[in-house]
Scaffold this motif. Structure first.
Motif, PDB file in Angstrom:
ATOM      1  N   SER A 206     -10.780 -10.141  10.462  1.00  0.00           N
ATOM      2  CA  SER A 206     -11.533  -9.949   9.492  1.00  0.00           C
ATOM      3  C   SER A 206     -11.543  -8.997   8.882  1.00  0.00           C
ATOM      4  O   SER A 206     -11.442  -8.727   7.527  1.00  0.00           O
ATOM      5  CB  SER A 206     -13.010 -10.760  10.008  1.00  0.00           C
TER       6      SER A 206
ATOM      7  N   SER B 106     -13.339  -1.396  12.350  1.00  0.00           N
ATOM      8  CA  SER B 106     -12.608  -0.794  10.978  1.00  0.00           C
ATOM      9  C   SER B 106     -11.838   0.574  11.289  1.00  0.00           C
ATOM     10  O   SER B 106     -10.824   0.637  10.736  1.00  0.00           O
ATOM     11  CB  SER B 106     -14.078  -0.585  10.168  1.00  0.00           C
ATOM     12  N   SER B 107     -12.298   1.265  12.069  1.00  0.00           N
ATOM     13  CA  SER B 107     -11.629   2.458  12.385  1.00  0.00           C
ATOM     14  C   SER B 107     -10.384   2.101  12.965  1.00  0.00           C
ATOM     15  O   SER B 107      -9.325   2.829  12.720  1.00  0.00           O
ATOM     16  CB  SER B 107     -12.381   3.464  13.311  1.00  0.00           C
TER      17      SER B 107
ATOM     18  N   ASP C 209     -13.494   7.386   6.187  1.00  0.00           N
ATOM     19  CA  ASP C 209     -13.646   6.149   6.403  1.00  0.00           C
ATOM     20  C   ASP C 209     -14.364   5.698   7.612  1.00  0.00           C
ATOM     21  O   ASP C 209     -15.165   5.021   7.543  1.00  0.00           O
ATOM     22  CB  ASP C 209     -12.107   5.462   6.401  1.00  0.00           C
TER      23      ASP C 209
ATOM     24  N   THR D 143     -15.030   3.065   2.408  1.00  0.00           N
ATOM     25  CA  THR D 143     -14.965   1.485   2.164  1.00  0.00           C
ATOM     26  C   THR D 143     -15.933   0.615   2.990  1.00  0.00           C
ATOM     27  O   THR D 143     -16.148   0.986   4.008  1.00  0.00           O
ATOM     28  CB  THR D 143     -13.463   1.073   2.594  1.00  0.00           C
ATOM     29  N   PHE D 144     -16.527  -0.251   2.258  1.00  0.00           N
ATOM     30  CA  PHE D 144     -17.579  -1.088   2.869  1.00  0.00           C
ATOM     31  C   PHE D 144     -17.190  -2.547   2.220  1.00  0.00           C
ATOM     32  O   PHE D 144     -16.904  -2.669   1.200  1.00  0.00           O
ATOM     33  CB  PHE D 144     -19.068  -0.940   2.498  1.00  0.00           C
ATOM     34  N   SER D 145     -17.510  -3.463   3.027  1.00  0.00           N
ATOM     35  CA  SER D 145     -17.635  -4.930   2.689  1.00  0.00           C
ATOM     36  C   SER D 145     -19.077  -5.096   1.851  1.00  0.00           C
ATOM     37  O   SER D 145     -20.066  -4.456   2.279  1.00  0.00           O
ATOM     38  CB  SER D 145     -17.248  -5.869   3.926  1.00  0.00           C
TER      39      SER D 145
ATOM     40  N   GLU E 146      -7.944   0.974  10.359  1.00  0.00           N
ATOM     41  CA  GLU E 146      -7.588   1.937   9.640  1.00  0.00           C
ATOM     42  C   GLU E 146      -6.270   2.705  10.085  1.00  0.00           C
ATOM     43  O   GLU E 146      -5.353   2.876   9.233  1.00  0.00           O
ATOM     44  CB  GLU E 146      -8.751   2.846   9.178  1.00  0.00           C
TER      45      GLU E 146
ATOM     46  N   SER F 237     -17.711  -3.397  15.316  1.00  0.00           N
ATOM     47  CA  SER F 237     -16.694  -3.052  14.187  1.00  0.00           C
ATOM     48  C   SER F 237     -15.478  -2.632  14.768  1.00  0.00           C
ATOM     49  O   SER F 237     -15.414  -1.637  15.731  1.00  0.00           O
ATOM     50  CB  SER F 237     -17.280  -2.061  13.094  1.00  0.00           C
TER      51      SER F 237
ATOM     52  N   GLN G 192     -21.745  -5.595   4.516  1.00  0.00           N
ATOM     53  CA  GLN G 192     -22.141  -4.276   5.097  1.00  0.00           C
ATOM     54  C   GLN G 192     -22.993  -3.562   4.206  1.00  0.00           C
ATOM     55  O   GLN G 192     -24.059  -3.245   4.746  1.00  0.00           O
ATOM     56  CB  GLN G 192     -20.877  -3.440   5.505  1.00  0.00           C
TER      57      GLN G 192
ATOM     58  N   SER H 247     -14.160  -5.311  -0.734  1.00  0.00           N
ATOM     59  CA  SER H 247     -14.324  -4.252  -0.247  1.00  0.00           C
ATOM     60  C   SER H 247     -14.946  -3.521  -1.422  1.00  0.00           C
ATOM     61  O   SER H 247     -14.786  -3.736  -2.830  1.00  0.00           O
ATOM     62  CB  SER H 247     -13.012  -3.587   0.032  1.00  0.00           C
TER      63      SER H 247
ATOM     64  N   ASN I 247     -16.919 -10.654   2.112  1.00  0.00           N
ATOM     65  CA  ASN I 247     -15.661  -9.842   2.782  1.00  0.00           C
ATOM     66  C   ASN I 247     -15.000  -8.902   1.761  1.00  0.00           C
ATOM     67  O   ASN I 247     -13.975  -8.110   2.273  1.00  0.00           O
ATOM     68  CB  ASN I 247     -14.526 -10.738   3.614  1.00  0.00           C
TER      69      ASN I 247
ATOM     70  N   ASN J 288      -6.787  -8.415   1.641  1.00  0.00           N
ATOM     71  CA  ASN J 288      -6.667  -9.708   1.985  1.00  0.00           C
ATOM     72  C   ASN J 288      -5.457 -10.323   2.609  1.00  0.00           C
ATOM     73  O   ASN J 288      -4.999 -11.376   2.617  1.00  0.00           O
ATOM     74  CB  ASN J 288      -6.938 -10.914   0.724  1.00  0.00           C
TER      75      ASN J 288
ATOM     76  N   PHE K   4     -17.857   3.505   8.168  1.00  0.00           N
ATOM     77  CA  PHE K   4     -17.997   2.361   9.224  1.00  0.00           C
ATOM     78  C   PHE K   4     -18.903   2.761  10.178  1.00  0.00           C
ATOM     79  O   PHE K   4     -19.561   1.757  10.620  1.00  0.00           O
ATOM     80  CB  PHE K   4     -16.497   2.386  10.000  1.00  0.00           C
TER      81      PHE K   4
ATOM     82  N   GLN L  91     -10.140  -7.625   5.084  1.00  0.00           N
ATOM     83  CA  GLN L  91     -11.132  -6.697   4.085  1.00  0.00           C
ATOM     84  C   GLN L  91     -10.529  -5.404   3.687  1.00  0.00           C
ATOM     85  O   GLN L  91     -10.412  -5.200   2.509  1.00  0.00           O
ATOM     86  CB  GLN L  91     -12.403  -6.498   4.824  1.00  0.00           C
ATOM     87  N   LEU L  92      -9.909  -4.761   4.759  1.00  0.00           N
ATOM     88  CA  LEU L  92      -9.271  -3.370   4.202  1.00  0.00           C
ATOM     89  C   LEU L  92      -8.024  -3.383   3.811  1.00  0.00           C
ATOM     90  O   LEU L  92      -7.518  -2.384   3.622  1.00  0.00           O
ATOM     91  CB  LEU L  92      -9.571  -2.443   5.608  1.00  0.00           C
TER      92      LEU L  92
END
Lengths: 435, 295
Positions: free
Chosen positions: A248, A220-221, B6, B136-138, A224, A218, B141, B129, B127, A256, B10, A252-253
């Motif tokens: 991706s 994600s961090s 966050d 925040t999760f998809s 962000e 991931s 996830q 959220s 995908n 879109n 994750f 998502q975060l």
């Protein structure tokens, strides 16, 4: 990434040694082709043919197949024909050494090479040089900008110039808030110094500069942090898997939405297109992903000869549309022609002899006829004329360090997965940013 | 603060996948005492089998279940065909490790030969959220976290509330004694390999969904964090592996959020070393005797 994937725990260190031995003795070693006959000159394509970067080996074989076919059709070189010999460097500098060493020792009449890409250049180039085999490298390492290696030749831009070209294009589009994200591998981070040098000169700002590990579960961090910096554009370089995961999660975060991305033309491959487009959609990859690399004109005679054979040759036609949009393979094709013409000028196929004639093949000189193919050059030399070879990458002027860099092209993907030129960045503009 | 929260989210999402694989790895080790490095290649195989099923327009979640069953079967066959015969012939633990490494490499090359070296993807899977407690999760996830929780609860019930669970614990504690008490230890061993394989298969598909794009190195790449999670929790300790997975996930994501992302794996493994220096038997190993949960 291949080395990262071979990480072992301390507890498994001994096992790792066994595994590495098994891998090293695997298909990579078995891939070497049989020795060529004495009337055949072997052209080594030093590139990954196995492992995660195996696609590069296939792509870099195309200019070799195209070049050797055209040279052989023109009667070959001094009574010899040319043959491509894949030399699997596996994309890993350590694994590359035994494979290249074995190829040098066992391949008959190994007198020229192309490839030697960034990930493995540090270990493969000394081996070729020690064997006095001239080579045209596609690596972009800045450390070779001032090399004194006599057998080293490069007709593709160094990575710092490529990085500066990324920024030049961002500035051209008015994107001044730049997020710089590179996967922490030698090949990906090679563009970074040029990017960071050019940003202030374009009055732009690196709002965030991150180095990320490849193939993480991931990002994600990281995403962000990038989102918090509000970039207008991403200057990004990573393998297809990492890029797909990152984009991706960005999508998502960020509801879109993903800003435009600038990356290197090395990503202009069907694999990259397939992987990323399935994740983020065709629209993004064909409209907002810009691929920057060496420029060449598709209108030159040299290009037309190159493209015609690439499409006609049964060994290359499937990859032709991909390869014809990318600079490094074109520079490898030119390199092959230049080395073959140098052999003719030197009346010798021996690397240590013809290497000294390479500069003469491309240099401007009074009374020289400009030739754009090996066949034309061979005819001119046979007629007793001086020649100046102008290749697919244009007129080539090597500096004292055997480097040449021209202008830069910005491509986008077509839905056909091939690239299309959308902008040209003059080489002088890039030089200014690095000056 | 928001970034930290966050990152915790994750980390939980990443940790769930790691835990799924780590528990399977540690359950099998607890029963058979064989460090099965082929586990990584089986995860890779699982991801590619999932790709085939998704290509047949099967739901990715249904594919996960089917693949889990298939890999479970392969795991049992692997044990019967290779591991058990070697154990019976007195192969050393180190020899068994080498065999599982070699088998893993062979399997990885077979997968590459069939599927090619290029990256693959299932495409976008859930995908959009979802916000939970500021994290925040998809959808994907959240689904994987839910699957992991359900699997962990089921495993807990299996080990503590069923005859089979008691037999597994007895076999793990003392195989010879268990056999003399009438427990069919070979069958218990088969079931442990089946369970481990199923978790391995589920983890392989879950990983492929999480990372979005993968190639033949998927399992080898994530085997190290999974082993780290298992060791961190105490090898042979399913609950420890769950917690270990969570710790590894959290450490990597928090490092990525608050420090240098390129060091996130290094920090996670550094934490492992420090924890083992403090608690050599792992987080659960010091509090409970070795393999207590499976004993």
């Amino acid at each position: 990434m291949s080395t990262i994937r071979r990480r072992v725990t301390l507890a498994l260190a001994g096992v790792g040694v066994v595994a590495a031995t098994v891998i090293a003795a695997g298909p990579a070693a078995a891939r070497l082709v049989p020795a060529a006959s004495s009337s055949t000159i072997s052209v080594g394509v030093v590139a990954p043919f196995t492992g995660p970067a195996a696609e590069f080996g296939q792509l870099l074989s195309v200019p070799c197949y195209v070049g050797t076919a055209l040279i052989n059709r023109a009667g070959g070189v001094l009574g010899s024909t040319l043959k491509c010999v894949p030399v699997d460097d596996t994309g890993d500098p350590a694994d590359a050494v035994p494979n290249v060493t074995k190829a040098i020792a066992t391949t008959s009449n190994f007198q020229m090479a192309i490839g030697l890409e960034t990930n493995t250049a540090a270990t493969t180039i000394p081996l070729l040089s020690r064997a006095k085999i001239p080579f045209f490298t596609t690596n972009g390492l800045v450390s070779y900008n001032h090399t004194t290696d006599p057998y080293f030749w490069r007709a593709t831009p160094a990575d710092n110039a490529n990085g500066a070209a990324f920024v030049a294009f961002a500035a051209h589009r008015g994107w001044r808030r730049i997020a710089v994200i590179f996967e922490n591998t030698a090949s990906n981070e090679a563009n970074l110094p040029g990017v960071m040098a050019a940003i202030p000169k374009e009055n732009a700002r690196a709002v965030i500069n991150l180095s990320i590990p490849g193939d993480s579960s991931s990002y994600s961090s990281v995403v962000e942090r990038v989102l918090a910096a509000h970039p207008q554009v991403l200057i990004f370089s990573a393998d297809p898997q990492t890029t797909a995961t990152f984009l991706s999660e960005y999508q998502q975060l960020n509801h879109n939405s993903v800003p435009p991305m600038i990356t290197a033309t090395e990503s202009l491959t069907p694999d990259f297109y397939d992987t990323v487009s399935k994740v983020i959609g065709t629209s993004y990859i064909t409209h907002h992903l810009y691929l920057v690399g060496a420029y060449f004109s598709t209108r030159s005679v040299a290009y037309k000869v190159y493209a015609k054979e690439a499409y006609a040759n049964p060994l290359t036609h499937k990859l032709a549309s991909t390869i014809l949009a990318v600079g490094p393979p074109a520079s490898a094709y030119d390199g092959l022609n230049i080395m073959a013409l140098a052999m003719l000028m030197a009346h010798s196929t021996k690397g240590s002899v013809y290497d000294r004639y390479i500069t003469q093949v491309v240099s401007k000189k009074p009374g020289a006829v400009v030739v754009q193919s090996f066949a034309a050059g061979k005819r001119a030399l046979a007629a007793g004329r001086k020649i100046q070879y102008e290749g697919v990458v244009g007129a080539i002027t090597f500096n004292r360090y055997h480097n040449f860099a021209g202008s830069f092209a910005v491509n986008v993907f077509r839905p056909s997965k091939a690239g299309v030129l959308v902008y040209v960045i003059p080489g002088a503009e890039v030089s200014r940013l690095l000056g | 603060m928001s970034l930290f929260v966050d990152a915790v989210g994750f980390g939980i999402a990443s940790g769930a996948v790691i835990a799924l694989g780590a528990v399977g790895f540690t359950v099998q080790f607890g029963i058979s005492n064989v460090l099965n490095i082929t586990y990584g290649a089986l995860m890779t195989l699982a991801a590619y089998l999932g790709l085939v099923l998704v290509g047949w327009h099967l739901s990715v979640w249904l594919a996960l279940v089917v693949v889990a069953v298939v890999i479970g079967g392969i795991s049992v066959a692997f044990n019967r065909a290779l591991v058990s015969p070697l154990v019976q012939r007195g192969a050393s633990p180190f020899g068994l490790i080498v065999v599982t490494v070699a088998a893993g490499i062979v399997l990885q090359y077979v997968v590459t030969a069939i599927a090619g070296p290029q990256a693959q993807t299932y495409g976008e899977q859930g995908n959009s959220s979802i916000g939970v407690l500021g994290m925040t999760f998809s959808v994907a996830q959240v689904t994987i976290i839910a699957i992991t929780v359900v699997v962990m609860l089921a495993l807990h019930l299996l080990l503590t509330r069923t005859q089979l669970g008691r037999a597994m614990r007895a076999t793990a504690s003392n195989r010879t004694l268990a056999r003399s008490c009438g427990i069919a230890t070979d069958r218990v061993s088969d079931l442990a390999w089946l369970l481990s394989g199923m978790l391995c298969g589920a983890a392989g598909v879950a990983l492929a969904i999480t990372v979005v794009s993968f190639d033949f190195t998927l399992g080898a790449t994530f085997l190290i964090p999974m082993i780290a999670a298992a060791v961190l929790g105490g090898v042979g300790q399913p609950y420890g592996a769950m917690l270990g997975g969570l710790v590894v996930g959290l450490v990597t994501q928090i490092t990525g959020a608050l420090w240098d992302p390129s060091y996130q794996d290094v920090v996670a493994l550094g934490v492992l070393i420090v924890m083992l220096l403090v608690r050599p038997r792992g987080l659960f190993g010091a509090a409970w005797s070795a393999r207590r949960l499976l004993a």
